[in-house]
Design an enzyme around this catalytic site. Structure first.
Site, PDB file in Angstrom:
ATOM      1  CG  ASP A  95      -0.571   0.394  -1.370  1.00 38.30           C
ATOM      2  OD1 ASP A  95      -0.240  -0.419  -2.022  1.00 38.30           O
ATOM      3  OD2 ASP A  95      -1.743   1.643  -1.912  1.00 38.30           O
ATOM      4  CG  HIS A 124      -5.086  -4.556  -3.003  1.00 39.56           C
ATOM      5  ND1 HIS A 124      -5.311  -3.578  -4.204  1.00 39.56           N
ATOM      6  CD2 HIS A 124      -6.301  -3.970  -2.399  1.00 39.56           C
ATOM      7  CE1 HIS A 124      -5.258  -2.266  -4.013  1.00 39.56           C
ATOM      8  NE2 HIS A 124      -5.253  -2.452  -2.666  1.00 39.56           N
ATOM      9  CG  ASP A 125      -9.074  -2.279  -3.322  1.00 40.33           C
ATOM     10  OD1 ASP A 125      -8.416  -1.085  -3.728  1.00 40.33           O
ATOM     11  OD2 ASP A 125      -8.564  -3.097  -2.380  1.00 40.33           O
ATOM     12  CD  GLU A 168      -7.934   3.519  -4.084  1.00 41.58           C
ATOM     13  OE1 GLU A 168      -7.117   4.262  -2.881  1.00 41.58           O
ATOM     14  OE2 GLU A 168      -9.060   2.482  -4.691  1.00 41.58           O
ATOM     15  CG  ASP A 184      -4.905   3.618  -0.122  1.00 42.31           C
ATOM     16  OD1 ASP A 184      -5.106   2.984  -0.574  1.00 42.31           O
ATOM     17  OD2 ASP A 184      -5.165   4.248   1.360  1.00 42.31           O
TER      18      ASP A 184
HETATM   19  O1  TEU Z   1      -9.255   1.475  -1.334  1.00 47.01           O
HETATM   20  C1  TEU Z   1     -10.228   2.774  -1.794  1.00 47.01           C
HETATM   21  C2  TEU Z   1     -11.139   2.276  -2.121  1.00 47.01           C
HETATM   22  O2  TEU Z   1     -11.266   0.793  -2.599  1.00 47.01           O
HETATM   23  C3  TEU Z   1     -12.508   2.739  -2.170  1.00 47.01           C
HETATM   24  O3  TEU Z   1     -11.843   4.765  -1.918  1.00 47.01           O
HETATM   25  C4  TEU Z   1     -12.806   2.862  -3.569  1.00 47.01           C
HETATM   26  O4  TEU Z   1     -12.841   4.258  -3.945  1.00 47.01           O
HETATM   27  C5  TEU Z   1     -14.203   3.415  -3.526  1.00 47.01           C
HETATM   28  O5  TEU Z   1     -14.372   1.437  -2.771  1.00 47.01           O
HETATM   29  C6  TEU Z   1     -14.929   2.961  -4.504  1.00 47.01           C
HETATM   30  O6  TEU Z   1     -14.605   2.633  -5.537  1.00 47.01           O
HETATM   31  C7  TEU Z   1      -7.831   1.518  -0.846  1.00 47.01           C
HETATM   32  C8  TEU Z   1      -7.607   0.364  -1.026  1.00 47.01           C
HETATM   33  O7  TEU Z   1      -7.434   0.183  -2.284  1.00 47.01           O
HETATM   34  C9  TEU Z   1      -7.956  -0.270  -0.368  1.00 47.01           C
HETATM   35  O8  TEU Z   1      -7.819  -2.047  -0.405  1.00 47.01           O
HETATM   36  C10 TEU Z   1      -8.232  -0.245   1.077  1.00 47.01           C
HETATM   37  O9  TEU Z   1      -9.475  -0.856   2.061  1.00 47.01           O
HETATM   38  C11 TEU Z   1      -8.634   1.190   1.064  1.00 47.01           C
HETATM   39  O10 TEU Z   1      -8.170   2.095   0.407  1.00 47.01           O
HETATM   40  C12 TEU Z   1      -8.728   2.072   2.629  1.00 47.01           C
HETATM   41  O11 TEU Z   1      -7.016   2.350   3.300  1.00 47.01           O
END
Ligand code: TEU
Length: 582
Positions: free
Chosen positions: A109, A351-352, A275, A216
Site C-alpha cells: 500500500d 478495509h474502509d 484509490e 492511497d
Molecule cells: O482512504 C481514503 C478515503 O477513504 C477517503 O479519502 C475517501 O475518499 C472518502 O472517505 C470518501 O469515500 C484511504 C485509506 O483507504 C483509509 O483507510 C485512510 O484512512 C485514508 O486514506 C487516509 O490515509
C-alpha cells in the site's frame, strides 16, 4: 507454472494484472503468529497456501510500515521500517518469496499524500520556519476574525471531522492535514519532497521485489494552493466540506506521470491501483488509467462503497438505497473502458467499508450464505481486475448491531460519533448521535477490521492472545475450517466461481457489459458479451422469490452455475444468482 498462472487473453495491452484475482490482507486482523493480539507478517506467510488454494494470484498487503497507528498504519513514520508488532523488513522479503515461489505476486500500500507527524521529515519541518524541509509540508499563518480570535487559513472540513488545519505553537503557524492531525499532508509542489518520497516509499520496496502498489488517496497530491474557503453548505458548522479543493488539482497528472516515468517504468510492468475519490466523469478517469497516459494501471471508483452513505459531511448517516443505484454504478464503471486503452476494477469490500453481505445482501441467519454466493456471482462476472477482501470469501458479516460504541476503534467513525455527541448534547442536533450510531452499525470501517475467522477456537483462531479488536460473536459458525471441506459452503462456492471466471475470462474479465431490465428494483440482470460468446447473469437481491424476467432468453442458453440448483426457470429464489452462457 502455477495452476492459477495468468494466461493473458490478447485484448489490448497484455498485462499480467488484468486477469489476476487480488486478495486484500489487512495485517492487523489477518493472523497473529506470536500471540500478542496483533496480526503479523509471519501470520500472513503461514496463510499463503490457503490463499493459493482459493485461487488468489496476487496479495495486496495494507500498510505494514512503522506507525503510531492513529489511522491503523495509514500514518507512516518510516517507509523503510516495518511496524514491530507486524515484524521486520526481512519478514516482508520472506513474504515476497513465499508468493513468488507459488507464481503469486505481492503488492504493498503506497501512502504518499501524507506521513505521520512522527516521521523525521515532519519533525524537521516543524522545528523552525527556516528549516530546509519546511516546505515539504503545508504551513500557513493564521487568520483572525473581527474580534481578534485566531482562525485556520481556510474553513475546510477534514475526512475525520473537524478542521484540516492544526495550530503549531512552536512556529506560530497552522499545518494542513486532510485526515487526522497526526497525518500532515506532504507538499508535492516541493521537488525535493517528491524525490524523497520516490526513494523511500517506492524504490526501497521495488528493490526488495514487490510487484506493485495500491496507491492511497491517489488524486489528492496536487492541492489548489490558493487555499480559498469552501462554500457554506452546513450552516451549523464553521468547517465546510471542501473535497473539490484538494481532488484532481492542477499538477495531479504531471506528478503521477513523473512517478511513472522516473520510478515505476524502469522496473518493468509494475501494477498501480489508485484509490480515486470524487471523480465522477469517466473521461477524466481515463486520463489516469489510459495505457497511453502512463500514470496508473487502474483505479478503485469508490461509488459502490458510498451506496447508503450521506455526502461527505453526512457519510455515516444511513440512506436507504435502491437496486438501480447499484446498477448505475456498476454499469458506469464496467462500460467506461470499452473501446479504450484503459482498465477497471471490481470490488465489493475493503478495509474502509462494511461487509458486502450486510450492506447489499442480508446477514440474517437464513440469508447470509445464499446472499454471499449471489454477490460472489456478481463479482466474478464483471469486467476488470477482481479484488476480494479478507473474510469476504467465507461470508463474514458486520459486527452485531448490539455492540456498543466502545467496540468501535476506527478514528473516522469515532470522529463522527464524538462530534455528534457534542451536537446532540448542545442541542444543535438532538437526534444526530443516534442517527450516527445507526449509520455506524451498517457503514463503519470497523466491520471489515474484526479478526479474520479461521476456526471455532477462541478468538476465531486469529490469536492465542487477546485480539486488538473483538472477534465476531458468530465466528464458531462462520470460519474457514468449517467451510473448507463443505462443498456447499461460501468458501467452496468462491473457489468454484473464481475458477469459472478464469475459464470464461473472455466474457467475465474482458466482455462488454450491458444491463437488462434496468428499472427492476428486485433483480439485477446483465449480459456480458465478446465476439459470438455471451453470458446472462441474473441476481435476486431480495429475500422473496421474484419472476425471472429473462427466462425466455435464458431458456436458449446453458446454465453454467447457480447458488440455488434445481429452482424453476421462470422464478428466481430468494437471493438466487445464476449465470447462463452461450
Ligand atoms: O482512504 C481514503 C478515503 O477513504 C477517503 O479519502 C475517501 O475518499 C472518502 O472517505 C470518501 O469515500 C484511504 C485509506 O483507504 C483509509 O483507510 C485512510 O484512512 C485514508 O486514506 C487516509 O490515509
Amino acid at each position: 507454472m502455477s495452476p492459477h498462472a495468468i494466461e493473458i487473453v490478447p485484448t489490448g495491452a497484455n498485462n499480467w494484472w488484468k486477469e489476476s484475482t487480488i486478495y486484500q490482507v489487512y495485517p492487523a486482523s489477518f493472523k497473529d503468529s506470536n500471540g500478542d493480539g496483533w496480526g503479523d507478517i509471519p501470520g500472513v506467510i503461514e496463510k499463503i497456501p490457503y490463499l493459493h488454494s482459493l485461487g488468489v494470484d496476487v496479495v495486496w498487503l495494507s500498510p505494514m510500515y512503522d506507525s503510531p497507528m492513529h489511522d491503523m498504519g495509514y500514518d507512516i513514520s518510516d517507509y523503510e521500517k516495518v511496524l514491530p508488532a507486524y515484524g521486520s523488513v526481512a519478514d516482508v522479503e520472506k513474504l515476497i518469496e513465499a508468493c513468488h515461489q507459488r507464481g503469486m505476486k505481492l503488492l504493498l500500500d503506497l501512502v504518499i499524500n501524507h506521513t505521520s507527524d512522527q516521521h523525521k521529515w515532519f519533525q524537521e519541518s516543524r522545528s523552525s520556519k527556516d528549516n530546509a524541509k519546511r516546505d515539504w509540508y503545508f504551513w500557513r499563518p493564521a487568520r483572525y476574525d473581527q474580534d481578534g480570535n485566531r482562525l485556520p487559513p481556510t474553513n475546510w472540513r477534514g475526512y475525520f471531522a473537524g478542521s484540516t488545519w492544526t495550530w503549531d505553537e512552536h512556529t506560530q503557524e497552522y499545518y494542513l492535514h486532510l485526515y487526522a492531525k497526526e497525518q500532515p499532508d506532504l507538499n508535492w509542489e516541493s521537488a525535493a519532497a517528491r524525490k524523497a518520497i520516490y526513494d523511500s516509499a517506492v524504490r526501497f520496496w521495488l528493490e526488495k521485489g514487490v510487484d506493485g502498489f495500491r496507491v492511497d488517496t491517489v488524486n489528492k497530491y496536487s492541492k489548489f494552493t490558493e487555499f480559498t474557503d469552501a462554500a457554506i453548505t452546513d450552516p451549523k458548522s464553521y468547517v465546510q466540506p471542501a473535497i473539490a479543493k484538494w481532488c484532481n488539482g492542477p499538477r495531479m497528472h504531471e506528478f503521477l506521470r513523473e512517478m511513472y516515468d522516473e520510478v515505476l517504468e524502469p522496473y518493468g510492468d509494475v501494477v498501480t491501483i489508485g484509490e480515486l475519490a470524487n471523480t465522477p466523469d469517466p473521461e477524466h478517469v481515463l486520463k489516469y488509467v489510459g495505457a497511453e497516459a502512463k500514470q496508473l494501471s487502474m483505479v478503485f471508483h469508490l461509488d459502490i462503497g458510498h451506496v447508503g452513505m450521506g455526502g461527505l459531511e453526512d457519510k455515516y448517516i444511513f440512506h436507504p438505497w435502491q437496486l438501480t443505484q447499484i446498477k448505475s454504478i456498476v454499469g458506469k464503471w464496467q462500460s467506461f473502458v470499452e473501446g479504450t486503452d484503459g482498465w477497471t476494477t471490481v470490488f465489493a469490500e475493503n478495509h474502509d467499508n462494511g461487509r458486502s453481505v450486510s450492506r447489499y445482501g442480508s446477514d440474517a441467519p437464513e440469508w447470509r450464505e445464499i446472499s454471499a454466493k449471489m454477490l460472489a456471482l456478481m463479482n466474478v462476472a464483471l469486467t476488470g481486475t477482481l479484488f476480494i477482501y479478507q473474510g469476504q470469501e467465507i461470508g463474514m458479516i458486520n459486527a452485531p448491531r448490539d455492540w456498543p460504541i466502545d467496540e468501535y476503534k476506527d478514528i473516522e467513525g469515532l470522529g463522527y460519533y464524538r462530534e455528534a455527541e457534542r451536537q446532540t448534547a448542545s442541542g444543535v442536533d438532538p437526534t444526530r448521535k443516534e442517527r450516527i450510531m445507526d449509520g455506524l452499525r451498517i457503514l463503519a470501517r470497523d466491520h471489515s477490521r474484526l479478526p479474520m475467522q479461521w476456526d471455532s477456537s477462541l478468538h476465531a483462531g486469529f490469536s492465542t492472545g487477546t485480539p486488538w479488536m473483538r472477534a465476531h460473536d458468530l465466528y464458531p459458525e462462520i470460519n474457514v475450517a468449517r467451510q473448507e471441506n463443505d462443498a456447499a459452503s461460501v468458501l467452496s462456492f468462491w473457489k468454484q466461481v473464481l475458477a469459472l471466471r478464469k475459464e470464461h475470462r473472455h466474457l467475465f474479465i474482458h466482455g462488454a457489459f450491458e444491463v437488462v431490465d434496468f428499472e427492476n428494483q428486485q433483480t439485477f440482470c446483465f449480459v456480458k458479451s465478446r465476439e459470438e460468446k455471451k453470458a446472462l447473469v441474473a441476481l435476486n437481491f431480495t429475500p422473496e422469490s421474484q419472476p425471472f424476467t429473462q427466462a425466455t432468453v435464458a431458456g436458449e442458453m446453458k446454465l453454467l452455475v447457480s447458488n440455488s440448483p434445481g429452482s424453476s426457470l421462470d422464478t428466481l429464489q430468494p437471493f438466487e444468482g445464476r449465470i447462463y452462457v452461450s
